[in-house]
Each structure stands twice: as C-alpha cells, then as structure tokens.
Design an enzyme around this catalytic site. Structure first.
Site: not given
Length: 206
Positions: A131, A133
């Site tokens: 992901d 962030d």
C-alpha cells in the site's frame, strides 16, 4: 527536542547497544546496517523517544526507545513528497500520480510507511502488493464532505492508499472520518479514544 519529534519521523543514530538484551537478531542486524527507526506515537521518559525498528518481513516490527542525544539525522514525511525512486512499483506510481492533487490541496502532506522508509533510506521496503501510506497535517478541521471527496480521488490511484489525518490532538484515519460512523478513533501518545470531532477531543464517547 522531544516536543519537536513527531510520529512517522525517521531517525538515524540508534545503535544496537541501546536495545534490550533479549532483542531479536534481526533487530540488531537492521540497526547494524544503518537503517533508520521510525518515531512511534507513545509516551517516553525524559531524554528518550519511542521508536520502531523495521525488519525485512512485514511481521518484523520491534518497539524500542532511542536516546534523543544519539540522533544524527531526522527526515519528516513531508520531506519525501517529491523524492523519486528508480524502482517501478505500484505504490511509487501511485505517489507520482497523486502528487499534483496533494500539492494543490492546501494542506501539508507527507509519505510514511514502507514508501517513506524506502525513499528516505534507500533500503528496499516496498513490493508489488505494498500500500501507499500518506499523512495529511490538518491543523484546522477537514470537513467530512471534503474527506469523502479525497477518498474518492485516492481510490483512483494504482494501489491501495491509506491516509492519516494528523490533527493537533492525534491521528485519525481519513477513511474512518469519511465514513458513516459518528464517532472515530483518535490516537495520540497516551491513548486511543472514540471522539465525535478529532479537532475537539473533549467530545469523547462515553
């Protein structure tokens, strides 16, 4: 100095000698290799800062304390917004895609997590499934309407994007603030509590 250090800051200078005797071997190896540690949102004694050590594996995260006077370098998430990488990964492509939007949003933003760690240190921490962030420093309230619009824009990126809103009183997940629940989880150095308004922590759930 303690008051100026913030969660997600990356710090260099912690040595293996500052670790407890029972620290795992991978933690010692990470510090010996010159990797930075990340400031955690936790209370520390005077002269120390709560930090986390990263290992090569996702589950390798170790909570520790670092002597502030041993710090040799500090990099904040907002210093990484326009750092480029030669690697071609979804999280890095998403960062490049979102930069113009975030630069125009009027808030100070930054890169945290694996992407921030890699961009700041040069140690490879990202993979194809990582992901992205991000943090958004929101000194003033961000309306839920604007939060929902921002989530929709982040969801158009090339990977999952998680953003934390950094209020003066702690952090709250953007997606949670954009959601339907009236109360959201606000995290600060001393506690995590449900609040109606992350910018007014007196409004806490019973």
């Amino acid at each position: 100095m303690v008051s100026t250090l913030m969660a997600h800051d990356l710090l260099w200078g912690m040595s293996p000698e500052q670790l407890p005797a029972d620290a795992p071997a991978w933690v010692i190896d990470s510090l010996s290799a010159g990797q930075p540690v990340v400031v955690r949102r936790a209370v520390s004694v005077a002269g120390q800062v709560a930090v986390g050590v990263r290992g090569r594996l996702r589950e390798q995260r170790y909570a520790a304390s670092m002597a502030i006077d041993s710090m040799t370098r500090r990099v904040q998430p907002e210093a990484l917004c326009h750092v480029d990488s030669p690697r071609d990964l979804p999280a890095l492509r998403a960062l490049k895609q979102l930069r113009p939007l975030l630069d125009r949003c009027g808030w100070t933003w930054g890169v945290s997590g694996s992407a921030g760690f890699e961009l700041a240190s040069g140690f490879e921490a990202l993979h194809e499934g990582s992901d992205l962030d991000l943090i958004l420093r929101t000194a003033q309230p961000l309306s839920r309407v604007h939060a929902r619009a921002l989530v929709a824009q982040l969801d158009a990126a090339q990977c999952v994007v998680d953003m934390q809103l950094q209020t003066p009183f702690g952090a709250v997940a953007l997606r949670e603030w954009a959601g339907a629940s009236s109360r959201v989880l606000l995290k600060n150095a001393s506690q995590a509590c449900l609040v109606l308004d992350p910018w007014n922590p007196q409004e806490q759930a019973a």
